[in-house]
Design a protein around this motif. Structure first.
Motif, PDB file in Angstrom:
ATOM      1  N   LYS A   1      14.739  61.362  46.756  1.00 40.81           N
ATOM      2  CA  LYS A   1      14.299  59.983  46.967  1.00 40.81           C
ATOM      3  C   LYS A   1      13.244  59.664  45.930  1.00 40.81           C
TER       4      LYS A   1
ATOM      5  N   ALA B   1      10.381  53.246  42.386  1.00 41.25           N
ATOM      6  CA  ALA B   1       9.887  52.670  41.133  1.00 41.25           C
ATOM      7  C   ALA B   1       8.366  52.658  41.205  1.00 41.25           C
TER       8      ALA B   1
ATOM      9  N   THR C   1      17.764  57.277  59.233  1.00 46.19           N
ATOM     10  CA  THR C   1      18.484  56.174  58.561  1.00 46.19           C
ATOM     11  C   THR C   1      17.635  54.944  58.240  1.00 46.19           C
TER      12      THR C   1
ATOM     13  N   LEU D   1      15.412  54.959  55.892  1.00 51.45           N
ATOM     14  CA  LEU D   1      15.334  55.004  54.429  1.00 51.45           C
ATOM     15  C   LEU D   1      16.672  55.484  53.886  1.00 51.45           C
ATOM     16  N   GLN D   2      16.964  55.079  52.641  1.00 52.22           N
ATOM     17  CA  GLN D   2      18.198  55.545  52.013  1.00 52.22           C
ATOM     18  C   GLN D   2      17.860  56.477  50.867  1.00 52.22           C
TER      19      GLN D   2
ATOM     20  N   THR E   1      18.049  58.307  47.260  1.00 53.42           N
ATOM     21  CA  THR E   1      18.474  57.893  45.920  1.00 53.42           C
ATOM     22  C   THR E   1      19.738  58.660  45.535  1.00 53.42           C
TER      23      THR E   1
ATOM     24  N   CYS F   1      24.420  59.820  57.050  1.00 53.05           N
ATOM     25  CA  CYS F   1      23.252  58.952  57.269  1.00 53.05           C
ATOM     26  C   CYS F   1      23.330  57.668  56.462  1.00 53.05           C
ATOM     27  N   VAL F   2      24.054  57.684  55.342  1.00 50.30           N
ATOM     28  CA  VAL F   2      24.094  56.487  54.500  1.00 50.30           C
ATOM     29  C   VAL F   2      25.199  55.538  54.939  1.00 50.30           C
TER      30      VAL F   2
ATOM     31  N   GLU G   1      13.673  48.558  52.318  1.00 47.50           N
ATOM     32  CA  GLU G   1      12.674  49.616  52.510  1.00 47.50           C
ATOM     33  C   GLU G   1      11.314  49.182  52.003  1.00 47.50           C
TER      34      GLU G   1
ATOM     35  N   HIS H   1       7.414  47.252  33.474  1.00 46.39           N
ATOM     36  CA  HIS H   1       8.322  47.987  34.363  1.00 46.39           C
ATOM     37  C   HIS H   1       9.691  47.318  34.411  1.00 46.39           C
TER      38      HIS H   1
ATOM     39  N   ARG I   1      29.864  50.922  55.973  1.00 45.86           N
ATOM     40  CA  ARG I   1      29.109  50.712  57.204  1.00 45.86           C
ATOM     41  C   ARG I   1      29.877  49.842  58.187  1.00 45.86           C
TER      42      ARG I   1
END
Lengths: 254, 743
Positions: A9, A12, A54, A56-57, A59, A70-71, B429, B447, B736
């Motif tokens: 994970k 940025a 789940t 957070l996802q 990377t 989970c994704v 998130e 950035h 999903r």
């Protein structure tokens, strides 16, 4: 039960470009065992467990819980886990009973079986006297009990405890550890993250030591003591982290 | 979506809010107390206004003495009773006689006195002269010429409310006195009184009582209702999102199996309920109080106007709750999205002001005179609903019916966008687990360029649209200044070039180079299309053109263009006629827009928007953006519809060239049809006339339309079978969506 493969994970970061919170973490946990994630604050434990729950996802990499990804299958994963952390609070304006009932219903349980299940849970966790108490009026210990009841009301096969004992007094923390042990004995797969060595020693069947998003060591306590020549988990922990720090310093200098 | 979960969340949130004393007070108790208290203080104020006498200094009162014929103006410390209708009115002006001019002015400036009446020296003589000239008019012809008029002055301070009101009262008294003087003069010189008043004027309002009150209420009520709907939505929204984040219960909810969409809908319904209840309770309480206060005002002449208001008409009471539902939904969704973005309740409260700043003008706009329900206004969110509500309250149901579809269409689209935005916040998130970060603009820009992604992000796609609109706005300002002396060919050519290349293509290309790692992929130009794809673009354009023209006609029939627009269109038509060759016309109006607009809207914008994870949302968004950049409203709707087809073509083929071909041909056909029509009289003199059912070649034969529809469906089916390339987000979303059916 839980299969984590090369979980990464990164975020940025305006200053550094990217910040890697979790660096190719892999582990697996089985039914009937308590798997400990041990690491200092900021090691990436919470990130890893939030990916498992789940919210957070990742990377990259994958996390499979009870056969669900989970994704791509987050709702199914959430059906099969109970998640307790220092960040999952109880509602102030709901009673203990209402709160557990609400989540039981969200887990799709029918009214009748839910009531039976709750009665037995409230008995077992000695919560009958706080049944009609509003969350705002509860002590930290009471809230923790409600959280446990909320997380296990649907009898999930997998339980995730993220620093669940932080901020608890000795008595409440002990009760929580007992509850975790009981859940293990019932055959649940428990992932338990902490930075307190004593808890890990007491409870965990296997331990992973995590630092700066990476796994430094993994195994049963006996295996770890044997491999690294220590008899105390705390010493072993310090030793590993120090070595890692030196290694990183060398890399940085190069 | 599991409706059981939505219901569970809704019921819980409602109970939670109702257990909160602050919320209950704000929503239910406050309105019940607020208006009676306000009304009471208003009543007190009215009492005060009635009894507070204004001080008037009369300077030069001696100028009134010595003329025995002169009607009395001053009687002791008040004006003469003959000049008033009621004793109360007379008491409201208290006179001070005998002060000097400078002294009086100083008192006026210091606020001790509200008005000064000044009779200049010589007033008496002039007055006498005017009278004499009237009396002796038979003897002297000179007296028939106007003599200079005596001019007393009324001094007041316009910046002082009290002074202004007193001035109005004094002026009324002086006018009455002037009439009396005039009548005395006429009577004494044996002239009938009617000589100075050859006819009388009496305005007669034929509006019925209920119409009059409807006109007033139709302006006030929607405004008040919607302000409360917004306020009622805002606080619960902040508590439900930012508040939960702060209390740490949001993560508890997020790790339950409830899906984000269910959470958003559950919370949305709660916020909506509070919004509606707040608005209705406030309105009810205010109505009762207003009724009482207005009754009091009826007694105070000259303040409340000639006739006091009656209660709002029944139609208002019926229609308002109906209009309240979509508006509440929109406000609730907006508030929810803002609140979900906030980290804490404190931060959430900050967002109320910007939200009000955006919504208030939309609610105020219909209050300004001359703003009526028409197509343009009906497409403005919020404003459209207010105007529609006004129309139905005024009883113009038929006119309102015309605009129900655009008004509710726009409101629905806005609602869905806001809900979708709120859902995005719950999925994001960075929003859910946002840490405080120091804002560093320089670092952030670095950035953006340094860590640029392969294709633009959703926000960058959105930004591109905003940038194009802003550049367009300034270019339009500059061009309309330059176009002052008519549009000729040179100007037209230049205008087209600037509006396409400078406004659309240039910013798109710059953004592509700055923000993306794969410019060719972003613009869908990284591979060559197959010939079938190009053919699909060609045929789709040919088939959709007749249908598109039919659609445009329908819109123009329903909502005719304004005079101003027709003039503009005529000028444009003339400019097109001046284009020297057909080839040049095609280049300017078909090929250039096809290249520039496709690069922007199906290239950069669509690539960015596709990161939302659902191709139809991306197509819809980009189509609306494509519509907005067109100059005229009727065009915008048509363009947005074509934008949907173009977006679909772009995604299914994964290539921009078929879109450019489609766009060029689609524009080209319309332009060429214009060329077939003879200029004089519009008689058709063309080999293609058999395709049309009217002489102006604008309405196709029904069978042409039928064939077009079948052909378009055929092409679309072919496109549908193409294995289009999913973005990462679309793949994830599809996986999903499948999770319950697959497992």
């Amino acid at each position: 039960m839980i299969e984590v493969r090369s979980l990464t994970k990164s975020y940025a970061d305006l200053r550094r470009g990217t910040f890697v919170a979790l660096d190719r973490l892999s582990f697996s946990a089985r039914a009937g065992e308590v798997y400990g994630l041990l690491g200092p604050n900021g090691a990436g434990k919470t990130t890893a467990l939030r990916i498992l729950s789940t919210v957070l996802q990742p990377t990259s990499g994958s996390a499979i819980v009870n056969g669900f990804d989970c994704v791509t299958q987050p709702a199914l994963v959430r059906h099969h886990i109970g998640f307790i952390s220092a960040n999952t609070a109880v509602y102030d304006r709901m009673t203990a009973w209402e709160m557990v009932e609400y989540f039981g219903r969200l887990y799709g349980m029918e009214k009748e079986p839910l009531r039976d299940r709750m009665e037995s849970l409230f008995d077992r966790l000695q919560m009958q006297d706080i049944r009609d108490l509003l969350g705002a009026k509860m002590s930290t210990g009471m809230k923790q009990k409600v959280s446990i009841a909320r997380a296990i009301v649907h009898d999930p096969p997998v339980l995730i405890f993220d620093e669940a004992t932080s901020g608890l007094d000795v008595l409440v923390a002990r009760a929580l550890l007992d509850a975790v042990a009981e859940l293990r004995d019932q055959g649940k797969c428990v992932v338990f993250s902490t930075h307190i060595m004593r808890e890990a020693e007491r409870l965990c069947d296997r331990v992973a030591i995590v630092h700066q998003g990476r796994m430094l060591a993994e195994g049963t306590l006996e295996e770890l003591f044997e491999t690294y020549g220590h008899t105390d988990l705390e010493d072993l922990f310090f030793d590993l982290i120090q070595k890692q720090g030196e290694k990183m310093a060398v890399v940085d200098n190069q | 979506m599991n409706f059981n979960n939505v219901k569970l969340i809704f019921v819980r949130e409602m109970r939670d809010q109702l257990r909160d004393r602050r919320t209950l007070f704000l929503i239910a108790v406050l309105p019940l107390l607020l208006y009676p208290i306000l009304g009471m203080s208003f009543f007190q104020l009215a009492q005060f206004m009635r009894h507070s006498a204004a001080k008037v200094v009369v300077v030069g009162a001696e100028e009134l003495d010595g003329l025995d014929w002169l009607p009395e103006l001053i009687d002791g410390e008040q004006f003469s009773p003959a000049l008033f209708n009621s004793i109360d009115e007379r008491k409201s002006l208290q006179l001070v006689v005998g002060a000097g001019q400078e002294e009086a002015q100083a008192a006026l400036k210091s606020g001790d006195v509200q008005v000064v009446v000044y009779f200049p020296v010589g007033f008496k003589e002039l007055l006498q002269e005017v009278r004499q000239s009237l009396l002796k008019r038979a003897e002297e012809t000179k007296s028939l010429e106007a003599t200079s008029l005596p001019t007393p002055q009324i001094l007041f301070i316009s910046s002082n409310e009290k002074s202004r009101i007193a001035q109005l009262r004094v002026e009324r008294v002086m006018r009455t006195w002037r009439t009396e003087v005039m009548q005395t003069n006429l009577r004494d010189s044996n002239v009938p009184l009617n000589a100075a008043k050859p006819f009388d004027l009496r305005p007669l309002d034929v509006a019925e009582e209920h119409q009059r009150s409807a006109a007033v209420w139709s302006k006030i009520l929607p405004f008040i209702l919607f302000v409360w709907a917004l306020t009622g939505a805002f606080y619960p929204a902040v508590d439900l999102c930012a508040g939960e984040k702060e209390r740490g219960t949001l993560e508890t909810l997020l790790v339950s199996p409830a899906q984000r969409r269910e959470i958003v809908w559950g919370k949305l319904l709660t916020v909506m309920t509070f919004s509606i209840v707040t608005a209705l309770l406030n309105l009810g309480s205010m109505g009762l109080t207003a009724n009482f206060v207005l009754a009091q005002f009826k007694d105070i002449g000259g303040i409340a106007g000639q006739s006091a208001l009656s209660l709002p008409p029944l139609s208002a009471i019926v229609w308002m709750p109906i209009a309240l539902i979509p508006i509440s939904a929109l406000f609730s969704a907006l508030c929810l999205a803002c609140a979900a973005f906030a980290r804490s309740t404190k931060e959430g409260q900050y967002y109320l002001m910007p939200l009000l700043l955006v919504i208030m003008p939309l609610m105020m706009l219909p209050l300004s005179p001359g703003v009526e329900l028409n197509l343009g206004n009906s497409l403005i969110p919020v404003t459209g609903v207010v105007l529609l509500l006004r129309s139905v309250i005024e009883g113009q149901l038929l006119q309102a019916a015309y605009f129900v579809v655009p008004v509710f269409g726009v409101t629905l689209i806005c609602c869905l966008l806001a809900i979708r935005w709120a859902e995005e916040q719950f999925n994001s998130e960075s929003v859910l687990f946002r840490e405080s970060e120091r804002l560093d603009l320089g670092r952030w820009l670095v950035h953006l360029v340094r860590d640029r992604t392969e294709t633009p992000t959703f926000a960058q796609g959105f930004f591109c649209v905003v940038l194009i609109l802003v550049i367009q706005f300034f270019v339009k300002l500059a061009m309309s200044a330059a176009a002052g002396n008519g549009i000729d060919y040179a100007f037209f050519r230049q205008a087209i070039f600037i509006s396409q290349v400078v406004c659309i293509a240039f910013p798109t290309i710059i953004l592509t180079l700055l923000f993306t790692r794969s410019p060719w992929k972003t613009l869908l130009l990284n591979r060559l299309p197959t010939w079938q794809m190009l053919a699909a673009g060609t045929f789709l354009a040919v088939f959709l053109r007749p249908l598109g023209m039919e659609f445009t006609q329908l819109i123009e029939r329903l909502y005719p263009a304004s005079e101003e627009m027709l003039v503009q269109m005529k000028a444009m038509g003339n400019a097109i006629n001046e284009v020297p060759s057909w080839g040049m016309l095609m280049l300017l109006m078909a090929v250039l827009p096809a290249v520039c607009e496709e690069l922007a809207f199906r290239g950069f914008v669509l690539s960015g928007l596709r990161h939302i994870g659902h191709k139809w949302w991306a197509i819809g968004f980009s189509a609306i953006a494509f519509g907005i950049v067109h100059p005229m409203l009727q065009q915008q709707i048509g363009a947005a519809a074509v934008g949907v087809a173009l977006g679909y073509l772009a995604i299914q083929t994964g290539n921009l060239l078929p879109c450019m071909v489609f766009h060029a041909i689609y524009n080209g056909i319309a332009l060429s049809l214009g060329n077939f029509v003879e200029e004089d009289g519009g008689a058709v003199n063309s080999q293609y006339a058999w395709l049309f059912s009217n002489g102006e070649m604008t309405i196709f034969q029904p069978w042409v339309l039928a064939i077009s529809a079948v052909g378009a469906i055929f092409v679309l089916r072919w496109l549908h079978r193409l294995p289009y390339q999913h973005t990462k987000e679309e793949q994830l979303q599809e996986a999903r969506d499948r999770q319950f059916t697959g497992a």
